[in-house]
Design a protein around this motif. Structure first.
Motif, short mmCIF file in Angstrom:
data_model
loop_
_atom_site.label_atom_id
_atom_site.label_comp_id
_atom_site.label_asym_id
_atom_site.label_seq_id
_atom_site.Cartn_x
_atom_site.Cartn_y
_atom_site.Cartn_z
N GLU A 125 27.58 -21.90 31.23
CA GLU A 125 28.39 -21.68 30.06
C GLU A 125 28.75 -20.26 29.78
N TRP A 126 28.12 -19.32 30.33
CA TRP A 126 28.25 -17.96 30.27
C TRP A 126 29.80 -17.69 30.89
N PHE A 127 29.87 -18.33 32.05
CA PHE A 127 31.02 -17.91 32.88
C PHE A 127 32.36 -18.48 32.49
N LEU A 128 32.08 -19.92 31.80
CA LEU A 128 33.36 -20.49 31.37
C LEU A 128 33.50 -20.14 29.69
N CYS A 129 32.82 -19.68 29.10
CA CYS A 129 33.05 -19.12 27.73
C CYS A 129 33.29 -17.90 27.60
N LEU A 130 32.87 -16.89 28.92
CA LEU A 130 32.79 -15.59 28.78
C LEU A 130 31.89 -15.10 27.67
N PHE A 131 30.83 -15.76 27.56
CA PHE A 131 29.77 -15.29 26.67
C PHE A 131 29.94 -15.58 25.19
N SER A 132 31.33 -16.19 24.99
CA SER A 132 31.61 -16.17 23.48
C SER A 132 30.87 -17.10 22.73
N LYS A 133 30.44 -18.13 23.36
CA LYS A 133 29.22 -18.93 22.74
C LYS A 133 27.88 -18.62 22.59
N SER A 134 27.38 -17.42 23.39
CA SER A 134 26.26 -17.05 23.41
C SER A 134 25.93 -15.60 22.86
N LEU A 135 26.89 -14.75 23.08
CA LEU A 135 26.45 -13.30 22.44
C LEU A 135 27.12 -13.15 20.98
N PRO A 136 26.74 -12.26 20.20
CA PRO A 136 27.17 -12.00 19.05
C PRO A 136 28.89 -11.58 19.33
N SER A 137 29.66 -11.68 18.42
CA SER A 137 30.89 -11.47 18.65
C SER A 137 31.51 -9.99 19.16
N GLU A 138 30.80 -9.03 18.45
CA GLU A 138 31.19 -7.53 18.74
C GLU A 138 30.62 -7.47 20.42
N THR A 139 29.41 -7.84 20.60
CA THR A 139 28.91 -7.60 22.04
C THR A 139 29.76 -8.39 23.05
N THR A 140 30.17 -9.72 22.70
CA THR A 140 31.10 -10.34 23.51
C THR A 140 32.20 -9.62 23.83
N LEU A 141 32.80 -9.03 22.78
CA LEU A 141 34.17 -8.30 22.83
C LEU A 141 33.97 -7.03 23.56
N ARG A 142 32.93 -6.39 23.49
CA ARG A 142 32.66 -5.32 24.47
C ARG A 142 32.64 -5.48 25.90
N VAL A 143 31.99 -6.53 26.12
CA VAL A 143 31.89 -7.38 27.39
C VAL A 143 33.44 -7.25 28.06
N TRP A 144 34.22 -8.04 27.17
CA TRP A 144 35.61 -8.33 27.66
C TRP A 144 36.43 -7.13 27.59
N ASP A 145 36.25 -5.92 26.82
CA ASP A 145 36.83 -4.78 26.97
C ASP A 145 36.63 -4.35 28.48
N VAL A 146 35.54 -4.34 29.09
CA VAL A 146 35.29 -3.94 30.41
C VAL A 146 35.93 -5.14 31.46
N ILE A 147 35.92 -6.33 31.12
CA ILE A 147 36.49 -7.41 32.02
C ILE A 147 38.00 -7.23 31.89
N PHE A 148 38.61 -6.69 31.02
CA PHE A 148 40.07 -6.68 31.09
C PHE A 148 40.49 -5.41 31.91
N TYR A 149 39.55 -4.43 31.77
CA TYR A 149 39.87 -3.33 32.53
C TYR A 149 39.39 -3.39 34.18
N GLU A 150 38.00 -3.54 34.37
CA GLU A 150 37.61 -3.74 35.48
C GLU A 150 37.32 -4.82 36.37
N GLY A 151 37.62 -6.03 35.54
CA GLY A 151 37.86 -7.23 36.39
C GLY A 151 36.70 -8.05 36.15
N ALA A 152 36.66 -9.40 36.78
CA ALA A 152 35.65 -10.51 36.65
C ALA A 152 34.48 -10.13 37.05
#
Ligand SMILES: Nc1nc2c(ncn2[C@@H]2O[C@H](COP(=O)(O)OP(=O)(O)OP(=O)(O)O)[C@@H](O)[C@H]2O)c(=O)[nH]1
Ligand SMILES: [Mg+2]
Lengths: 199, 395
Positions: free
Chosen positions: B278-305
């Protein structure tokens, strides 16, 4: 094996069925007594536990509620591996979901361990007006395949507790010491963590 | 330049709307759980400590905003775009140096978080979405949505089914407008890539993209760049083979980076992909609080998967002491769930993810994937053949 009034067993239970059939709703009704009109779709699977006290035994369920979309199928073996019981769910308002349920039944019969207890469940029984799969059709299919059959409604709670009690009873009755997917700990203190695995 | 598609007329400027919460002394004493809305409008349930953490996070977000503004003021508004070196000999060495310096600054800065107001702009350019969009006519998205309007496919049916089931109760997503917007994005994408069509999980990802990007067209392009360039191939197609590959790579990494946990879980016969899928398919959006999820996405979009691996490993790592004391699958899952749900301070997670896990390059991960691919394909293939033979017997 001698019956022990305080026998306690741990059983892995898996729910399978089409997306939106109501798997998560059934589990939440059983575990929390709740129902929501809009239940989040499950990704991968969700895990719940619930303890049932029966006269025969205390059954501790480890429940795996799986995702229903067809492509998630490839993940399913991970969830039904070693399960003691499987609930295959369809939605009475969707013929597709019934077709899908039959496929699950076939697969589980062939792939999972042979002592697994399987039940066929026709959910959303409250939506009688929109029914597409008749009670007889479901019942007949279940009979042909030697499965118990229940019509349920996660919304009204109809037959939900009955469903899980039925499973619990069957598991307690089964020649427990040879069941896979169940861990007995009537003899606590043995093996790792006080559990002993009979698989 | 971004087309004429209507901006999502969002009544969701939560940032300003939501007053800072001040838990009363009574709730403090009673250790009550309270319900409140977070930065992106999600209802969160937590205790008083959680509320305090969230308030601190709000303050940190504000400070981080000031850092970004100061950089814009000194380096120019689009400084972060000038981080690639080697655009021919025309560059003077001092320019090359400043590009490199910018790149280093940027990487650090992004790991510390992009302020929510800057996210749409920065994600769009750094992820490659802007570039992707620029290769097609400006009207691409409009034309696509118009062309597919009213069409019914298995994918659209499943999308319709999932719209009200995507973050139900969210003040914008769960409105007719929210449903219609999310629908257009998902349906358009299902036609853009019919191999993916619609995969459950994308509903959550796209929903969160909409909340961040604020225009549906930009959200669409973010989804496109994510699936087509950022993530491993075939994560969401047919039999999720890409996701299976990631799970195997992750298991190997866990064994390497957190051997104590890995061997304990193995003894419990606990397959980590039971939770990590689930973490991989939803990129944590169902498990982490929203700002934490988006902080992860900040880095994903710059550094990759590869970042997904860092973060997933970090979640295990943070709870190492507790995890190795578990006796039962249920305990493991509870610990992981409690942990993810309460990670209100993104830095708690990201510090572990980047400082304690040890670096992993995209290259190493790619090699691991290559190694696992044939095994996964073989396994999936065997499975399909078994199922087909079952079907033949039925006839
Ligand atoms: N009327 C009625 N609606 C139900 C019943 N059970 C579930 N639903 C509704 O049907 C929808 C789907 O239910 P879920 O429990 O999420 O279905 P699921 O099988 O878990 O679906 P996936 O997670 O996508 O595989 C939800 O909106 C529920 O509210 C029922 O017994 N009666
Ligand atoms: Mg579900």
């Amino acid at each position: 094996m001698a019956r022990n009034a305080n026998k306690s067993l741990q059983a892995k239970l898996v729910l399978l069925g089409d997306m939106g059939a109501g798997k998560t709703s059934l589990v939440l009704r059983f575990v929390k007594g709740q129902f929501s009109e809009y239940q989040e779709s499950t990704i991968g699977a969700a895990f719940f536990t619930q303890v049932l006290s029966l006269n025969e035994a205390t059954v501790k369920f480890d429940i795996w509620d799986t995702a229903g979309q067809e492509r998630y199928h490839s993940l399913a073996p991970m969830y039904y591996r070693g399960a003691a019981a499987a609930i295959v769910v369809y939605d009475i308002t969707s013929m597709d979901s019934f077709v899908r349920a039959k496929k699950w039944v076939r697969e589980v019969q062939r792939q999972a361990n042979s002592s697994l207890t399987m039940l066929l469940v026709a959910n959303k029984a409250d939506l009688e007006d929109e029914r597409k799969v008749s009670n007889e059709e479901g019942e007949e299919y279940a009979k042909e395949n030697g499965l118990s059959f229940l019509e349920t409604s996660a919304k009204t709670a109809q037959n939900v507790n009955e469903l899980f009690y039925e499973i619990g009873k069957r598991l307690a009755k089964a020649k427990s010491s040879h069941e896979t997917g169940m861990r007995l700990h009537s003899r606590a203190g043995q093996d790792r963590g006080g559990l002993f695995c009979c698989a | 330049m971004y087309g004429t598609k209507s901006k999502i007329d969002l009544a969701f400027e939560y940032q300003s709307q939501v007053a800072v919460l001040r838990p009363s002394i009574h709730s403090r004493r009673a250790n009550l759980t309270v319900k409140f809305q977070d930065l992106y409008g999600f209802t969160v349930e937590g205790n008083v400590d959680d509320v305090n953490v969230l308030n601190e996070v709000r303050e940190k977000v504000r400070q981080q905003g000031r850092v970004w503004w100061a950089l814009e003021a000194s380096k120019g508004a689009n400084w972060y775009l000038h981080t690639t070196i080697g655009q021919g000999s025309a560059l003077t060495s001092s320019l090359k140096f400043s590009a490199l310096a910018n790149a280093i600054t940027l990487k650090k800065l992004i790991r510390k978080g992009i302020p929510p107001v800057l996210r749409p702009k920065i994600w769009f350019s750094l992820s490659g979405a802007a570039k992707k969009k620029s290769t097609v006519p400006d009207s691409y998205y409009d034309d696509l949505t118009k062309a597919v309007e009213g069409k019914v496919t298995p994918a659209t049916r499943q999308i319709d089914h999932d719209l009200p089931r995507t973050f139900p109760g969210h003040p914008w997503l769960d409105t007719p407008d929210g449903h219609a917007t999310l629908r257009r994005v998902l349906v358009a994408y299902s036609f853009r890539d019919s191999d993916v069509g619609y995969c459950q999980g994308l509903n959550y990802v796209a929903a969160l993209l909409l909340l961040v990007m604020k225009t549906e067209e930009d959200a669409f392009w973010m989804l496109a760049v994510l699936l087509e360039n950022v993530l491993v191939n075939d994560c969401y197609t047919n039999n999720l083979s890409g996701c299976h590959v990631e799970q195997r790579v992750f298991k190997d990494l866990l064994a390497k980076k957190c051997p104590r946990i890995a061997s304990h879980l193995e003894a419990l016969e606990f397959d980590v992909s039971l939770v990590t899928t689930e973490w991989f398919l939803c990129l944590f959006s169902k498990s982490l609080p929203s700002e934490t999820t988006l902080r992860v996405w900040d880095v994903i979009f710059y550094e990759g998967a590869k970042v997904i691996f860092n973060v997933a490993l970090a979640i295990f790592k943070m709870k190492e002491d507790e995890l190795i004391l578990t006796h039962h699958v249920g305990e493991v899952i509870n610990i992981l769930q409690m942990t993810t749900h309460h990670l209100f301070d993104p830095d708690d997670l990201l510090t572990v993810a980047f400082d304690k896990i040890g670096s992993m390059t995209t290259n190493t991960i790619s090699k691991q994937r290559k190694k696992q691919e044939p095994e996964v394909m073989k396994e999936l293939d065997q499975r399909i053949r078994r199922l087909n033979s079952l079907r033949m017997e039925d006839k």
